[in-house]
Design a protein around this motif. Structure first.
Motif, PDB file in Angstrom:
ATOM      1  N   LEU A  21       0.832  -1.211   0.000  1.00 30.34           N
ATOM      2  CA  LEU A  21       0.000   0.000   0.000  1.00 30.34           C
ATOM      3  C   LEU A  21       0.863   1.256   0.000  1.00 30.34           C
ATOM      4  N   GLY A  22       1.972   1.175   0.734  1.00 31.26           N
ATOM      5  CA  GLY A  22       2.891   2.311   0.786  1.00 31.26           C
ATOM      6  C   GLY A  22       2.186   3.592   1.190  1.00 31.26           C
ATOM      7  N   LYS A  23       2.383   4.642   0.464  1.00 34.66           N
ATOM      8  CA  LYS A  23       1.822   5.946   0.817  1.00 34.66           C
ATOM      9  C   LYS A  23       0.311   5.991   0.645  1.00 34.66           C
ATOM     10  N   SER A  24      -0.204   5.091  -0.184  1.00 36.38           N
ATOM     11  CA  SER A  24      -1.662   5.086  -0.405  1.00 36.38           C
ATOM     12  C   SER A  24      -2.420   4.675   0.854  1.00 36.38           C
ATOM     13  N   ARG A  25      -1.712   4.074   1.805  1.00 35.80           N
ATOM     14  CA  ARG A  25      -2.390   3.558   2.999  1.00 35.80           C
ATOM     15  C   ARG A  25      -3.181   4.654   3.709  1.00 35.80           C
ATOM     16  N   LYS A  26      -2.701   5.910   3.598  1.00 32.20           N
ATOM     17  CA  LYS A  26      -3.394   7.030   4.252  1.00 32.20           C
ATOM     18  C   LYS A  26      -4.825   7.203   3.754  1.00 32.20           C
ATOM     19  N   PHE A  27      -5.061   6.728   2.535  1.00 27.48           N
ATOM     20  CA  PHE A  27      -6.374   6.957   1.904  1.00 27.48           C
ATOM     21  C   PHE A  27      -7.375   5.830   2.162  1.00 27.48           C
ATOM     22  N   VAL A  28      -6.859   4.704   2.651  1.00 24.17           N
ATOM     23  CA  VAL A  28      -7.768   3.556   2.755  1.00 24.17           C
ATOM     24  C   VAL A  28      -8.119   3.206   4.200  1.00 24.17           C
ATOM     25  N   HIS A  29      -9.267   2.581   4.322  1.00 25.46           N
ATOM     26  CA  HIS A  29      -9.682   2.007   5.601  1.00 25.46           C
ATOM     27  C   HIS A  29      -9.640   0.498   5.452  1.00 25.46           C
ATOM     28  N   GLU A  30      -8.955  -0.163   6.382  1.00 25.00           N
ATOM     29  CA  GLU A  30      -8.767  -1.604   6.250  1.00 25.00           C
ATOM     30  C   GLU A  30      -9.727  -2.370   7.158  1.00 25.00           C
ATOM     31  N   VAL A  31     -10.369  -3.373   6.587  1.00 24.55           N
ATOM     32  CA  VAL A  31     -11.252  -4.260   7.362  1.00 24.55           C
ATOM     33  C   VAL A  31     -10.865  -5.700   7.036  1.00 24.55           C
ATOM     34  N   ILE A  32     -10.686  -6.489   8.062  1.00 25.72           N
ATOM     35  CA  ILE A  32     -10.232  -7.863   7.862  1.00 25.72           C
ATOM     36  C   ILE A  32     -11.418  -8.824   7.946  1.00 25.72           C
TER      37      ILE A  32
END
Lengths: 346, 614
Positions: free
Chosen positions: B353-364
């Motif tokens: 994800l790298g820098k894009s991680r700031k834009f996403v919400h993660e659900v497992i």
């Protein structure tokens, strides 16, 4: 819901097969013991309009109510029942007649007074008959009724039989739902004996909800309490009859019929305490699941010993009885006092 | 008021308790039935009213027994027993009458459904022995009983316990048993084990090494006379039951009874039925279950997903959780290592994800928990479960997890949804996408951790990332807020992680400060929050998770009789706020709120900070 309502609900659900009303509900011959010793008997179960108490609900163990007639039998029907029953006694030289109605012989709603007279006259006329026993609830055992019977039975002894079941009013009311008190039995017994009849008391082992030991001790106590009012005791061992409240609970594993070891113990103890009293028990249905039972191996032998004792009143009948299950029964006596409302099943 | 019984430890509805009688008795306890009629025993049966001609006689007998036994023996008051299906109002009437019989010391009584309960230390489940194999009736009467009587009352189920069913009966919250069935089985030549019963003739060897079994062998046992054989069998049967009771007590202490009964209940259909039916009584079971524990939740069977902890987690995500402000949702598979973000696979996802991680919400996505938002991956049981992994998911598992995801996606909207999943996980995503009519972009190309898949994930997400983004501290705050809401209810996050607050401490030991005042700390082993007095003061206005006390300053631990009122939402191990006229305090609940209110004995809350109020 009261206990009576619970019994009545079951009664109302039970289907009864219609049957002819000029034939008795049942008749059989057998042997019994009276003061003069062993004697042949004929038992007649009249099909009447039925027990008034049973119709209103009645006793928790009683399935005899279903023996009563669907239509009210006429006087002639009842006499026809007698006539058919008596054929079975044709071979007897000397015998006793035991009359039951699945209710009360002395209740004129079941047996009208004229029919009562005709039956008793006919039996009195038969010289082979030495004794007539008639079963009834105590409320019908009045001075007047007893005198009436005795006056007809000129040459024949008359015995009034009553299902006392227990001398405990608590058990009779809250477990059996019998609808009378020990005092009413006492009054009836006195009325019978003062007017020329003898008294036989039926007791019941074991009522619902009681532990094996409580039931056993209750019978021993009842014999003590009732001995002075009775001439004979017969101890009925509860068998699970169809359409009864007892059956309802038995089906749900909430009742176990008595152990045969219990009645052996009762007979031994009471006979020793009252050597002159006739104390009998007919283990009907012994050995079956619905009847009084020990284990499979010994039930029949023990039941035979009980029958033999009932005829001979000889305690040596029980001397050689033994079985491994007697140890289990002893455990049941001890432990079932602390099961708090659940029987110990096999 | 219960004066002679105290619950000391809990594991769900099961508990370890103590009778404070002439000798201390630890529960779960098996009474020797034969001792019930002995006045020297600590627990005595006052006897049956069927055999007394009058209450006076029963009263007199009781008086004599009490005199011999002393005040510190527990006497079950004289009772007139009926079987369970006897007409209710007969049994109530008779029992009410029996209350005329009085006694002064420790007492027990029969529980009659529908009759008002008094304050005895022990209640007997009348006719319990009739319910063997009748799971539905047994459970419904037991639950009715539990609702009626005080929680710090012991429950005795007579004539029912065997080595096989004991664990389940204790699991359901019964404290006292007897050895009637074990003795009777002995006299019936029946050999009892935790794995069911055997007729002695059917055994080829004795499957036990207890003192009774070691003293003999099968051949000599069979040749023995009935009495001696029965004595040995009885001894073994009782040993087997005592051993099982000891094992269950250990399981309670370890907090792992549920895992044990999930296996043990397979020994008999009615025991499995009891477990399933009890799981269905969610409110009852959930209210007794600790909010968080150190233990691993081991999910090995289909019923594991019905565990109160699992269902509660899903419900709280539905009812209490608010996702952070993001436009892109990324669905990920679970990992064996917990918390997920410390696993190899999640490291790879995060790197991709790298820098894009700031834009996403993660659900497992996971079984049996359903879904776990990244913010709650530390919170019990998300970081604490272990499940049987074979790659095969059964229909109910899929259905359950899909329903959790469906609920979530119905509640929360995103501009795009990416799923980096394979196999059953993908099937679940597809089911939900079709049902809701939404699009999901799948990025995995056969294997979620393969370089191609990871490249595809990286590429796909970076193309989508144009919307809202979160900085590092905001992500930390989002975690703390989510845990606060999960633990104390919606809105708690806004209070405990207020505007302008700062985060201190490395992951996962975050602390939230408002100015110089610390409000909360995350406790990594539970994934829950501990609050400071300041935090408590802030949270007080929400009015939840509070325990009201009288005007005193508590110290060390707060005992149940000191509790005036307690939030019924409180579960064991919950962080609670204690408030009275003289003090405010925070601590960890030892029992649930209802139990705090209704108990007269036992520790209600272990206190951590206490502050006097002026």
């Amino acid at each position: 819901m009261s206990l009576n309502k619970a019994v009545l609900d079951i009664r109302n659900r039970q289907r009864v097969k219609p049957s002819p009303i000029d034939v008795p509900a049942a008749t059989w011959t057998g042997k019994d013991v009276i003061e003069s010793g062993e004697i042949d008997t004929i038992t007649i179960i009249f099909k009447t309009s039925g027990c008034w108490w049973g119709k209103a609900g009645g006793c928790t163990m009683c399935g005899y109510v279903y023996d009563s007639a669907q239509d009210v039998p006429s006087d002639d029907d009842l006499m026809a029942q007698l006539e058919k029953a008596m054929r079975k006694a044709s071979d007897f030289d000397r015998f006793m007649v035991k009359i039951f109605t699945s209710g009360s012989f002395l209740d004129t709603k079941e047996i009208p007074i004229e029919v009562r007279h005709r039956i008793l006259e006919e039996l009195d006329g038969d010289e082979r008959i030495v004794k007539v026993l008639a079963e009834t609830r105590p409320e019908f055992v009045t001075e007047e009724n007893v005198k009436d019977c005795v006056s007809v039975l000129k040459n024949t002894d008359f015995e009034v039989a009553m299902g006392l079941e227990t001398s405990s009013d608590v058990i009779r009311k809250q477990s059996i739902n019998k609808g009378f008190t020990f005092q009413s039995f006492v009054d009836a017994a006195i009325a019978a004996r003062e007017n020329g009849a003898t008294v036989k008391s039926y007791l019941m082992l074991k009522p619902l909800f009681l532990s094996e030991k409580e039931a056993l001790e209750d019978i021993v106590q009842t014999v003590r309490d009732a001995a002075e009012y009775t001439d004979t005791f017969s101890i009925n061992l509860c068998n699970v009859q169809r359409g009864t409240y007892v059956e309802y609970l038995w089906d749900r594993k909430q009742y176990r019929p008595p152990w045969l070891w219990s009645i052996v113990d009762i007979l031994q103890r009471t006979k020793k305490e009252f050597p002159d009293m006739i104390i009998t028990s007919d283990p009907v249905g012994a050995g079956s699941k619905r009847g009084p039972h020990n284990c499979r191996e010994c039930s029949h032998a023990v039941a035979d010993a009980i029958r033999l004792f009932s005829l001979t009143q000889d305690l040596s009948c029980f001397e050689h009885l033994s079985c491994g299950c007697k140890d289990l029964w002893e455990q049941v006596l001890e432990l079932e006092d602390h099961t708090f409302g659940s029987p110990i099943l096999d | 008021m219960t004066r002679y019984f105290e619950v000391q430890q809990r594991d769900g509805a099961a508990r370890i308790g103590k009778f404070l009688l002439k000798e201390d008795i630890r529960t779960p306890y098996i009474i020797d039935t034969r001792n019930l009629s002995m006045p020297e025993s600590p627990i005595i049966d006052g006897g049956s009213l069927w055999k007394y001609s009058s209450f006076e006689e029963a009263q007199e007998h009781l008086r004599e027994t009490r005199q011999k036994a002393g005040e510190d023996s527990l006497i079950m008051l004289p009772h007139q027993d009926f079987t369970p299906e006897a007409p209710r109002n007969v049994t109530i009437k008779v029992a009410e009458k029996a209350e005329e019989i009085k006694d002064s010391g420790a007492t027990g009584a029969i529980y009659i459904p529908g009759k008002q309960v008094k304050k005895h230390d022990l209640y007997v489940l009348e006719g319990a022995g009739c319910f063997e194999n009748n799971a539905r009736t047994f459970l419904s009467i037991l639950l009715e009983m539990k609702k009626d009587i005080a929680p710090d009352t012991a429950i005795y189920a007579p004539n029912i316990a065997t080595p096989e069913n004991l664990a389940m009966l204790i699991y359901l919250g019964i404290d006292v048993f007897d050895n009637t069935k074990a003795i009777i089985a002995g006299y019936n030549d029946i050999y009892l084990t935790t794995a069911g019963q055997f007729y002695l003739d059917s055994l080829a060897e004795l499957p036990c090494r207890c003192s009774a079994c070691s003293s003999t062998n099968l051949t000599s046992l069979r040749e023995m006379d009935k009495k001696s054989r029965a004595a040995i069998l009885e001894k073994h049967n009782i040993n087997a039951m005592e051993a099982e009771a000891a094992l269950v007590r250990e399981r309670i202490r370890a907090g792992t009874l549920r895992e044990y009964i999930e296996g043990q209940c397979r020994m008999h259909t009615w025991l499995t039925a009891l477990m399933r039916l009890a799981d269905d009584e969610y409110d009852f079971v959930e209210s007794q279950n600790a909010i968080a524990r150190k233990n691993t939740l081991v999910a090995t069977c289909g019923e594991s997903q019905n565990r109160a902890e699992v269902v509660r987690f899903a419900k709280r995500i539905q009812e209490r959780y608010t996702p952070p402000a993001s436009d892109v949702l990324l669905l990920l598979p679970c990992s064996a290592r917990k918390p997920y973000s410390t696993s190899n696979s999640h490291w790879k996802f995060i790197n991709a994800l790298g820098k894009s991680r700031k834009f996403v919400h993660e659900v497992i996505i996971t079984s049996p928990l359903g879904i776990v938002p990244r913010e709650l991956e530390l919170t019990y049981p998300a970081a604490h479960y272990d499940t049987t992994v074979t790659g095969y998911w059964d229909a109910e598992e899929k259905e359950w997890v899909a329903s959790c995801l469906e609920n979530y996606l119905t509640q929360h909207k995103y501009t795009s949804i990416v799923a980096h999943v394979e196999d059953a996980y993908r099937v679940i995503c597809e089911i939900v996408a079709e049902k809701l009519g939404i699009d999901i972009i799948y990025t995995s190309l056969g294997n979620v951790s393969s370089p191609e898949s990871l490249r595809n994930l990286s590429k796909t997400v970076s193309e989508l990332c144009t919307g809202r983004k979160r900085g590092h501290e905001q992500t930390q705050k989002d975690l703390m807020k989510a845990v606060a809401d999960y633990q104390f209810g919606k809105g708690a996050g806004e209070i405990l992680v207020p505007e302008g607050s700062t985060v201190k401490g490395p992951f996962p030991k975050h602390q939230i400060f408002a100015g110089k005042k610390q409000l909360i700390t995350l406790i990594p082993q539970y994934g829950t929050l501990a609050i400071t007095i300041e935090g408590a003061k802030a949270l007080l206005k929400q009015g939840r998770y509070t325990v009201k006390i009288d005007d005193f300053v508590p110290r060390g631990s707060l005992l149940a009789p000191g509790v005036v009122d307690a939030d019924p939402l409180i579960r064991p191990n919950d962080e609670v706020i204690i408030i009275g006229e003289k003090a405010i305090a925070v601590g960890r609940a030892n029992m649930n709120g209802d139990e705090m209110k209704r108990s007269n004995r036992g520790v209600a809350v272990d206190l951590r900070h206490v502050k006097k109020l002026e």
